[in-house]
Scaffold this motif. Sequence first.
Motif, PDB file in Angstrom:
ATOM      1  N   ARG A 276       0.824  -1.204   0.000  1.00  0.00           N
ATOM      2  CA  ARG A 276       0.000   0.000   0.000  1.00  0.00           C
ATOM      3  C   ARG A 276       0.857   1.252   0.000  1.00  0.00           C
ATOM      4  N   ASP A 277       0.221   2.376  -0.336  1.00  0.00           N
ATOM      5  CA  ASP A 277       0.786   3.702  -0.171  1.00  0.00           C
ATOM      6  C   ASP A 277       0.108   4.350   1.024  1.00  0.00           C
ATOM      7  N   VAL A 278       0.896   4.918   1.933  1.00  0.00           N
ATOM      8  CA  VAL A 278       0.355   5.551   3.134  1.00  0.00           C
ATOM      9  C   VAL A 278       0.624   7.044   3.068  1.00  0.00           C
ATOM     10  N   ASP A 279      -0.441   7.844   3.154  1.00  0.00           N
ATOM     11  CA  ASP A 279      -0.312   9.302   3.130  1.00  0.00           C
ATOM     12  C   ASP A 279       0.339   9.794   4.412  1.00  0.00           C
ATOM     13  N   LEU A 280       1.213  10.792   4.292  1.00  0.00           N
ATOM     14  CA  LEU A 280       1.954  11.322   5.432  1.00  0.00           C
ATOM     15  C   LEU A 280       1.483  12.720   5.782  1.00  0.00           C
ATOM     16  N   PRO A 281       1.185  12.977   7.062  1.00  0.00           N
ATOM     17  CA  PRO A 281       0.851  14.345   7.470  1.00  0.00           C
ATOM     18  C   PRO A 281       2.061  15.257   7.284  1.00  0.00           C
ATOM     19  N   PRO A 282       1.852  16.556   7.161  1.00  0.00           N
ATOM     20  CA  PRO A 282       2.954  17.481   6.840  1.00  0.00           C
ATOM     21  C   PRO A 282       4.143  17.408   7.783  1.00  0.00           C
ATOM     22  N   PHE A 283       3.905  17.339   9.109  1.00  0.00           N
ATOM     23  CA  PHE A 283       5.039  17.335  10.037  1.00  0.00           C
ATOM     24  C   PHE A 283       5.921  16.119   9.818  1.00  0.00           C
ATOM     25  N   LEU A 284       5.308  14.960   9.529  1.00  0.00           N
ATOM     26  CA  LEU A 284       6.083  13.733   9.349  1.00  0.00           C
ATOM     27  C   LEU A 284       6.850  13.762   8.033  1.00  0.00           C
ATOM     28  N   ALA A 285       6.245  14.293   6.996  1.00  0.00           N
ATOM     29  CA  ALA A 285       6.947  14.426   5.721  1.00  0.00           C
ATOM     30  C   ALA A 285       8.155  15.347   5.865  1.00  0.00           C
ATOM     31  N   LEU A 286       7.985  16.426   6.643  1.00  0.00           N
ATOM     32  CA  LEU A 286       9.096  17.360   6.868  1.00  0.00           C
ATOM     33  C   LEU A 286      10.249  16.668   7.578  1.00  0.00           C
ATOM     34  N   LEU A 287       9.941  15.947   8.639  1.00  0.00           N
ATOM     35  CA  LEU A 287      10.989  15.279   9.408  1.00  0.00           C
ATOM     36  C   LEU A 287      11.650  14.165   8.608  1.00  0.00           C
ATOM     37  N   LEU A 288      10.869  13.408   7.826  1.00  0.00           N
ATOM     38  CA  LEU A 288      11.461  12.368   6.990  1.00  0.00           C
ATOM     39  C   LEU A 288      12.381  12.972   5.931  1.00  0.00           C
ATOM     40  N   GLY A 289      12.023  14.130   5.411  1.00  0.00           N
ATOM     41  CA  GLY A 289      12.889  14.796   4.434  1.00  0.00           C
ATOM     42  C   GLY A 289      14.236  15.151   5.036  1.00  0.00           C
ATOM     43  N   TYR A 290      14.233  15.708   6.249  1.00  0.00           N
ATOM     44  CA  TYR A 290      15.495  16.003   6.923  1.00  0.00           C
ATOM     45  C   TYR A 290      16.287  14.728   7.186  1.00  0.00           C
ATOM     46  N   HIS A 291      15.587  13.672   7.579  1.00  0.00           N
ATOM     47  CA  HIS A 291      16.268  12.417   7.875  1.00  0.00           C
ATOM     48  C   HIS A 291      16.934  11.843   6.633  1.00  0.00           C
ATOM     49  N   LEU A 292      16.241  11.863   5.500  1.00  0.00           N
ATOM     50  CA  LEU A 292      16.824  11.335   4.266  1.00  0.00           C
ATOM     51  C   LEU A 292      18.034  12.149   3.831  1.00  0.00           C
ATOM     52  N   ASP A 293      18.008  13.440   4.085  1.00  0.00           N
ATOM     53  CA  ASP A 293      19.163  14.276   3.737  1.00  0.00           C
ATOM     54  C   ASP A 293      20.397  13.883   4.542  1.00  0.00           C
ATOM     55  N   ASP A 294      20.179  13.443   5.797  1.00  0.00           N
ATOM     56  CA  ASP A 294      21.299  13.105   6.675  1.00  0.00           C
ATOM     57  C   ASP A 294      21.716  11.641   6.580  1.00  0.00           C
ATOM     58  N   TRP A 295      20.776  10.771   6.227  1.00  0.00           N
ATOM     59  CA  TRP A 295      20.994   9.329   6.351  1.00  0.00           C
ATOM     60  C   TRP A 295      21.691   8.784   5.110  1.00  0.00           C
ATOM     61  N   PRO A 296      22.820   8.058   5.257  1.00  0.00           N
ATOM     62  CA  PRO A 296      23.563   7.606   4.083  1.00  0.00           C
ATOM     63  C   PRO A 296      23.109   6.271   3.517  1.00  0.00           C
ATOM     64  N   HIS A 297      22.213   5.566   4.219  1.00  0.00           N
ATOM     65  CA  HIS A 297      21.888   4.194   3.829  1.00  0.00           C
ATOM     66  C   HIS A 297      20.579   4.132   3.043  1.00  0.00           C
ATOM     67  N   GLU A 298      20.382   3.006   2.332  1.00  0.00           N
ATOM     68  CA  GLU A 298      19.203   2.878   1.470  1.00  0.00           C
ATOM     69  C   GLU A 298      17.926   2.606   2.261  1.00  0.00           C
ATOM     70  N   ARG A 299      18.052   2.077   3.467  1.00  0.00           N
ATOM     71  CA  ARG A 299      16.885   1.817   4.310  1.00  0.00           C
ATOM     72  C   ARG A 299      16.823   2.889   5.396  1.00  0.00           C
ATOM     73  N   PRO A 300      15.822   3.766   5.377  1.00  0.00           N
ATOM     74  CA  PRO A 300      15.774   4.883   6.327  1.00  0.00           C
ATOM     75  C   PRO A 300      15.737   4.468   7.791  1.00  0.00           C
ATOM     76  N   PHE A 301      15.207   3.279   8.094  1.00  0.00           N
ATOM     77  CA  PHE A 301      15.059   2.874   9.487  1.00  0.00           C
ATOM     78  C   PHE A 301      15.981   1.716   9.835  1.00  0.00           C
ATOM     79  N   SER A 302      17.182   1.750   9.311  1.00  0.00           N
ATOM     80  CA  SER A 302      18.171   0.714   9.584  1.00  0.00           C
ATOM     81  C   SER A 302      19.053   1.135  10.754  1.00  0.00           C
ATOM     82  N   THR A 303      20.008   0.261  11.100  1.00  0.00           N
ATOM     83  CA  THR A 303      20.987   0.603  12.141  1.00  0.00           C
ATOM     84  C   THR A 303      21.992   1.610  11.579  1.00  0.00           C
ATOM     85  N   GLN A 304      22.908   2.062  12.440  1.00  0.00           N
ATOM     86  CA  GLN A 304      23.909   3.030  12.003  1.00  0.00           C
ATOM     87  C   GLN A 304      24.815   2.483  10.908  1.00  0.00           C
ATOM     88  N   THR A 305      24.879   1.150  10.788  1.00  0.00           N
ATOM     89  CA  THR A 305      25.704   0.540   9.745  1.00  0.00           C
ATOM     90  C   THR A 305      24.898   0.180   8.504  1.00  0.00           C
TER      91      THR A 305
END
Length: 429
Positions: A276-305
Amino acid sequence: MAYAEKVYKVRNGKKTKQYTWKAKYKRPDGSYGSGSGFDSKTAAEAWGREQERQIAAGDWIDPEKHGTTFGEFARTFMESRRKRGRTVGTRWDRLENHILPRWEHSPMRQITWFEVDSWQQTMEVEDVTRGHCVSLMSTIMTAAVDAGYIKVNPLYARRRTRDTSGDGAMPKPSKVGTDGTVRPEDAILVAERLGPAIGIHVLTTAFAGPRWGEGLGLHRDRTLLTRRQPHGNGYFECPIIRIVEEYAEYQQRDEQGNKLGYIVQLEPTKNDGSTRDVDLPPFLALLLGYHLDDWPHERPFSTQTGKPWRRGNWSKVFRPAADGREERQRRRGVSYRAAWEPILPGLDMRALRGLHDTLQAQIGVKEPLAFEAAGHRRPGIKRHYQKPTPEMRQERLDGLQEVFERAMFNLGMTTLWGRVVLRKGTSWR
């Protein structure tokens, strides 16, 4: 046509004058089957004719299968059913830990509902586990009917007897807090305590509702995509996460059920409703955008490695954030660690997913969209007729945004992790 023939007894390698009768009858495939040990020709012929009558009526059971035990067929069943790895592992666990110790050597044709129902009441496990064990037994027995080992499944569509006396009648204590209620404020506080790299996973689960494995399996290429749906004379657009796979951690086994060690691997989603596709409220989309900018890995919710979390390792990180921890003084080789007060003892990711579904009910999300967002297959004919509309989607997004903003106001917080200002206007009330 069934017939009988003599079978002479042999003693010391020599045929004697003593004999019994063997019945011969034609099997469904045209070959001849037999049954031995009859005292008379009449009895042998009668037995053979009865086999042919049952074959013609379609309710014949091969005599060679009569003595098949539940354990023997259960292993045949597990070899022939190719399910997701997690499902196979769970089935083997229930078989080995609960079902086979009692039923492995029981001939299937002798198993009765009375015995199974009496047994499940004595199991020293939670009632839901009892139900799952009986359900698995019934599934296997139905397969045995289809495979021609038994005529009927005595467990089919039967209602289990539940313990309503003594401790069985007492309400079960909640695993989370005092009454099982999870507040959005709790999710925010735990996320803040864990920091942005881990806390964003907590917030996404609480306000978008992916399952644990679905969150781990989310790929950055399927994060913050855009839903574009015709609406009026234009289009409705909003950010989404696309869930198409999940990580599963389980005991790997071979076809005979032998343990091969624990693994974590990607699998398709649980069922067609889970993709499925899950719609994201604005605050969560904003925070995920910042996270993707910082996160170097292909899985956003992975460990530090960049590897998927194992449940044990996640628990070591998450449990102190929810349950609290004691202060640890600095000493040689060990850094200082501040004490944490408990936020909500017992909180886990499943409870956070439950919070999302609870919030959907609280803000009045319509059924077609509520089922879609949770990854549940809506029962009944209505799922074919009622579809989520842009108005429903916007109403859900506005409601979740308002819940988040109100929770932030209640906590006296204007930022998360000291890096992103989320205040809108002058008040969130």
